[in-house]
Design an enzyme around this catalytic site. Structure first.
Site, short mmCIF file in Angstrom:
data_model
loop_
_atom_site.label_atom_id
_atom_site.label_comp_id
_atom_site.label_asym_id
_atom_site.label_seq_id
_atom_site.Cartn_x
_atom_site.Cartn_y
_atom_site.Cartn_z
N ARG A 257 84.02 56.23 28.28
CA ARG A 257 85.32 55.55 28.25
C ARG A 257 86.35 56.46 27.58
O ARG A 257 86.01 57.26 26.70
CB ARG A 257 85.22 54.23 27.48
CG ARG A 257 84.56 53.12 28.27
CD ARG A 257 84.57 51.81 27.52
NE ARG A 257 83.70 51.83 26.36
CZ ARG A 257 84.09 52.06 25.12
NH1 ARG A 257 85.37 52.25 24.83
NH2 ARG A 257 83.22 52.07 24.13
N TYR B 59 83.81 56.63 35.83
CA TYR B 59 82.84 56.18 34.82
C TYR B 59 82.88 54.64 34.68
O TYR B 59 83.97 54.04 34.62
CB TYR B 59 83.13 56.85 33.46
CG TYR B 59 82.27 56.25 32.38
CD1 TYR B 59 80.91 56.55 32.30
CD2 TYR B 59 82.78 55.32 31.48
CE1 TYR B 59 80.11 55.96 31.35
CE2 TYR B 59 81.98 54.72 30.51
CZ TYR B 59 80.63 55.04 30.46
OH TYR B 59 79.83 54.45 29.53
N LYS C 232 84.61 45.99 31.20
CA LYS C 232 85.45 45.99 30.00
C LYS C 232 86.88 45.53 30.29
O LYS C 232 87.49 44.82 29.50
CB LYS C 232 85.49 47.39 29.39
CG LYS C 232 84.12 47.97 29.09
CD LYS C 232 83.37 47.12 28.11
CE LYS C 232 82.04 47.72 27.72
NZ LYS C 232 81.31 46.87 26.79
N HIS D 174 82.41 40.91 22.82
CA HIS D 174 81.51 42.03 23.11
C HIS D 174 80.15 41.71 22.48
O HIS D 174 79.76 42.32 21.49
CB HIS D 174 82.13 43.30 22.51
CG HIS D 174 81.49 44.58 22.94
ND1 HIS D 174 81.57 45.73 22.19
CD2 HIS D 174 80.78 44.91 24.04
CE1 HIS D 174 80.93 46.71 22.81
NE2 HIS D 174 80.45 46.23 23.93
N SER E 210 79.59 49.74 20.85
CA SER E 210 78.92 50.36 21.99
C SER E 210 77.81 51.31 21.53
O SER E 210 77.97 52.04 20.55
CB SER E 210 79.94 51.17 22.79
OG SER E 210 81.04 50.35 23.08
N CYS F 14 74.94 50.70 20.11
CA CYS F 14 74.30 50.39 18.83
C CYS F 14 73.13 49.43 19.01
O CYS F 14 72.75 48.74 18.07
CB CYS F 14 75.31 49.79 17.85
SG CYS F 14 76.49 50.97 17.23
N ASP G 76 75.75 42.41 26.87
CA ASP G 76 76.97 43.13 26.49
C ASP G 76 78.18 42.22 26.25
O ASP G 76 78.99 42.53 25.40
CB ASP G 76 77.30 44.16 27.59
CG ASP G 76 78.34 45.18 27.16
OD1 ASP G 76 78.27 45.65 26.02
OD2 ASP G 76 79.24 45.51 27.96
N ARG H 237 73.42 56.54 31.74
CA ARG H 237 73.32 55.08 31.92
C ARG H 237 72.39 54.70 33.06
O ARG H 237 72.14 55.49 33.96
CB ARG H 237 74.71 54.52 32.25
CG ARG H 237 75.75 54.74 31.16
CD ARG H 237 75.55 53.77 30.04
NE ARG H 237 76.47 53.95 28.94
CZ ARG H 237 77.00 52.94 28.24
NH1 ARG H 237 76.71 51.69 28.55
NH2 ARG H 237 77.79 53.18 27.23
C1 OXD Z 1 80.30 50.08 26.19
C2 OXD Z 1 79.42 49.68 27.30
O1 OXD Z 1 80.85 51.20 26.20
O2 OXD Z 1 78.90 48.56 27.27
O3 OXD Z 1 80.46 49.26 25.27
O4 OXD Z 1 79.25 50.46 28.25
MN MN Z 2 79.55 47.37 25.59
#
Ligand code: OXD
Ligand code: MN
Length: 582
Positions: free
Chosen positions: A70, A198, A207, A227, A249, A251, A276, A366
């Site tokens: 991002r 991306y 998002k 989130h 993100s 974590c 998420d 990913r």
């Molecule tokens: C983030 C994702 O960047 O979920 O939070 O991809």
């Molecule tokens: Mn996320």
């Protein structure tokens, strides 16, 4: 005419006129259509087929090397008044933003097909769900949206009945980072994104809509778009508990949502509702119900294996699109932390040898898969009414300071705890990694309006209900000079167990200036190889360090000036006062 909805048809026609594609394709969301997209991308080289014996229906996409995360510095909230976007967002005047984007979008699809993707965020028959339409020129985006949302004919039918949808316009443009912008117009329920393929920048349902635009919709309609993962925990007695947890993100949200109970927890079952994003609505009795607006996972791959998380590993072993992982000599995907395989190509497609000190997979590589691939998938992820939330957890990646777990004293104090979250940055966003930054409610990159208004919105629920979830803070990442103090992954159930017992009012806790912590022995550590002094270190609350932290939090809050809710400052003052008396 492709739809009976005139507004939608007109908008699609206008976008086609501006972007000048060779053809326009309205997606129906069928499996056949997905397979056609895969075949087309294999042919064009956008996808590579992986070993279908060991990883059936799995493919690899290598993105442009400048387009792997991002881009928060290129993400804007374009409200008519700058104060509505707040100091937490980049802002641009909507007229200026539109004219800049009109220039960039002009003829950007010439020679390409334009795809129209009607999608529904949340179960198709839920009153809590919201719809959108993404227009894109990227088949990779369409295939990912197929896995991540409920898209196609059914969503279009809902849009035609409801006559309400978010408009999302996306083009990869020429992938030039100089011409990359992710712009949101909450007042117009519109998103325009160009120059990136991306996921977080290009799958507009994720998002951009489910958090930035939805958080604005939620403010107006009195709900919360967060989130957060949503996990179902069943104890051996068969009681079920639903917990929502917000972490920044990369974590470990996906890991917590797919947790495997440790051997010392026989009879416990953990199922995933979402990994998420959570949308929370309050019912008439003041309870929060949560739905997951997504239908798939776009998870971080490195570190995933049979030992760290069997369910996540099983989930990504079939029908997955991988982005930016390496490959082995027998054409399997490979990433740091994978237990078997001999990697021979890195994420860029260059030769790779195991003794190289470079990453083989990109740290933000990913996997995209349907949520139904997960052996721990809960059928309630499709329930129109969602699930009742008993606890909300906030957390960050802090090598120091924050104890393993503590409980907020009440809802308003919990809002302070959430608003104060600090976390070390990760590879999910472009920029430096490992720097502590404030990430309130893990929403720093995702709140579509001024955080001061967002905290006021959160605080407003305490006046509306006596039945709110309890709020907790966890930190799986505390370290000493030998490394992490807590084993994490499946063992985190021990902490969730304590949280659940607190929610049931079954056990007491010790009051400290920052909240309630477990009484020694109340976190079950049986079978864990953890030294007593490490356990103590996990719960150490150093008043001086905390006072310094509270000072930094105050400085951060000051950025919001007069708009900051006084209640939040009161909560802050109460904690400082209690710490000063220590
Ligand atoms: C983030 C994702 O960047 O979920 O939070 O991809
Ligand atoms: Mn996320």
């Amino acid at each position: 005419m492709n739809t009976t909805n005139k507004e939608l048809q007109n908008w699609v026609d206008q976008v086609a006129k501006l972007t000048n594609p060779t053809a326009v394709h309205w997606c129906d969301g069928s499996n056949q259509e997905y397979q056609n997209f895969i075949a087309q991308m294999l042919e064009s080289g956008d996808l590579l087929k992986l070993n279908h014996e060991t990883f059936p229906n799995c493919y690899l996409h290598r993105s442009d090397q400048t387009d792997v995360a991002r881009v928060e510095h290129l993400t804007f909230i374009c409200t008519s008044k700058q104060e509505d976007a707040g100091p937490n967002n980049n802002w641009m005047d909507p007229d200026e933003a539109h004219s800049k984007l009109d220039n960039l979008f002009k003829d950007c699809m010439s020679g390409r097909t334009m795809y129209v993707i009607p999608y529904c965020l949340g179960p198709i028959d839920s009153v809590y769900s919201r719809c959108g339409v993404e227009i894109t020129d990227s088949p990779y985006v369409v295939a990912n949206m197929f896995l991540m949302t409920r898209m196609g004919t059914k969503a279009l039918q809902r849009i035609e009945t409801e006559n309400k949808f978010v408009k999302g316009m996306h083009s990869i443009g020429d992938l030039n980072p100089e011409k990359r912008f992710i712009m949101h117009f909450p007042e117009e329920l519109t998103i325009r994104s160009i120059g990136s393929g991306y996921g977080g920048n290009a799958l507009l349902g994720k998002k951009c809509h489910a958090l930035r635009i939805a958080s604005w919709q939620a403010l107006k309609e009195k709900w919360l778009a967060e989130h957060m993962l949503i996990v179902e925990i069943e104890n051996p007695e068969g009681d079920k508990f639903y917990i929502a947890a917000a972490f920044p993100s990369a974590c470990g949200k996906t890991n917590l949502a797919m947790l495997i109970p440790p051997d010392t927890y026989p009879g416990w079952k953990v199922r995933t509702i979402g990994d998420d994003i959570a949308w929370l609505h309050m019912d008439n009795s003041g309870r929060f119900w949560a739905i997951n607006p997504e239908a798939g996972y776009f998870g971080v791959v490195p570190g995933t294996n049979q030992d760290t998380n069997q369910n996540a590993y099983e989930t990504l072993k079939r029908d997955a699109i991988y982005t930016n992982v390496g490959i082995t000599d027998n054409n399997e995907p490979w990433w740091e932390g994978k237990l078997e395989g001999n990697p021979t190509k890195d994420w860029k497609g260059d030769d790779y040898s195991s003794d190289s000190n470079q990453d083989c997979a990109h740290p933000n590589s990913r996997f995209t898969v349907s949520a139904k691939n997960n052996p721990g998938y809960s059928e309630l992820a499709d329930s129109p009414s969602g699930v009742p939330i008993c606890a909300i957890i906030f957390g960050g990646r802090r090598s120091e300071l924050a104890p393993l777990v503590y409980e907020a004293k009440d809802w308003n104090h919990g809002v302070l705890v959430g608003a104060s979250v600090g976390s070390e940055t990760t590879a999910a966003a472009a920029g430096d990694v490992g720097i502590v930054r404030r990430d309130p409610m893990a929403m720093k990159p995702f709140c579509g309006y001024n955080f001061a208004d967002y905290w006021r919105h959160w605080l407003s629920f305490s006046e509306q209900s006596q039945n709110l979830p309890k709020i907790f803070h966890v930190n799986w990442f505390r370290k000493n000079d030998q490394g992490f103090l807590w084993p994490g992954f499946g063992e985190n159930l021990r902490v969730l167990d304590w949280i659940i017992q607190r929610c049931q009012n079954k056990i007491d806790a010790k009051e400290t200036p920052i909240g309630y912590v477990p009484i020694k022995g109340d976190i079950d550590t049986s079978g864990l190889d953890i030294a007593d002094e490490n356990l103590d270190a996990l719960f150490t609350i150093d008043p001086d360090q905390w006072l310094a932290e509270m000072n930094e939090i105050k400085e951060y809050f000051n950025e919001f000036g007069e708009r900051l809710p006084k209640q939040l400052l009161n909560e802050h003052a109460k904690v400082v006062d209690a710490l000063s008396k220590k």
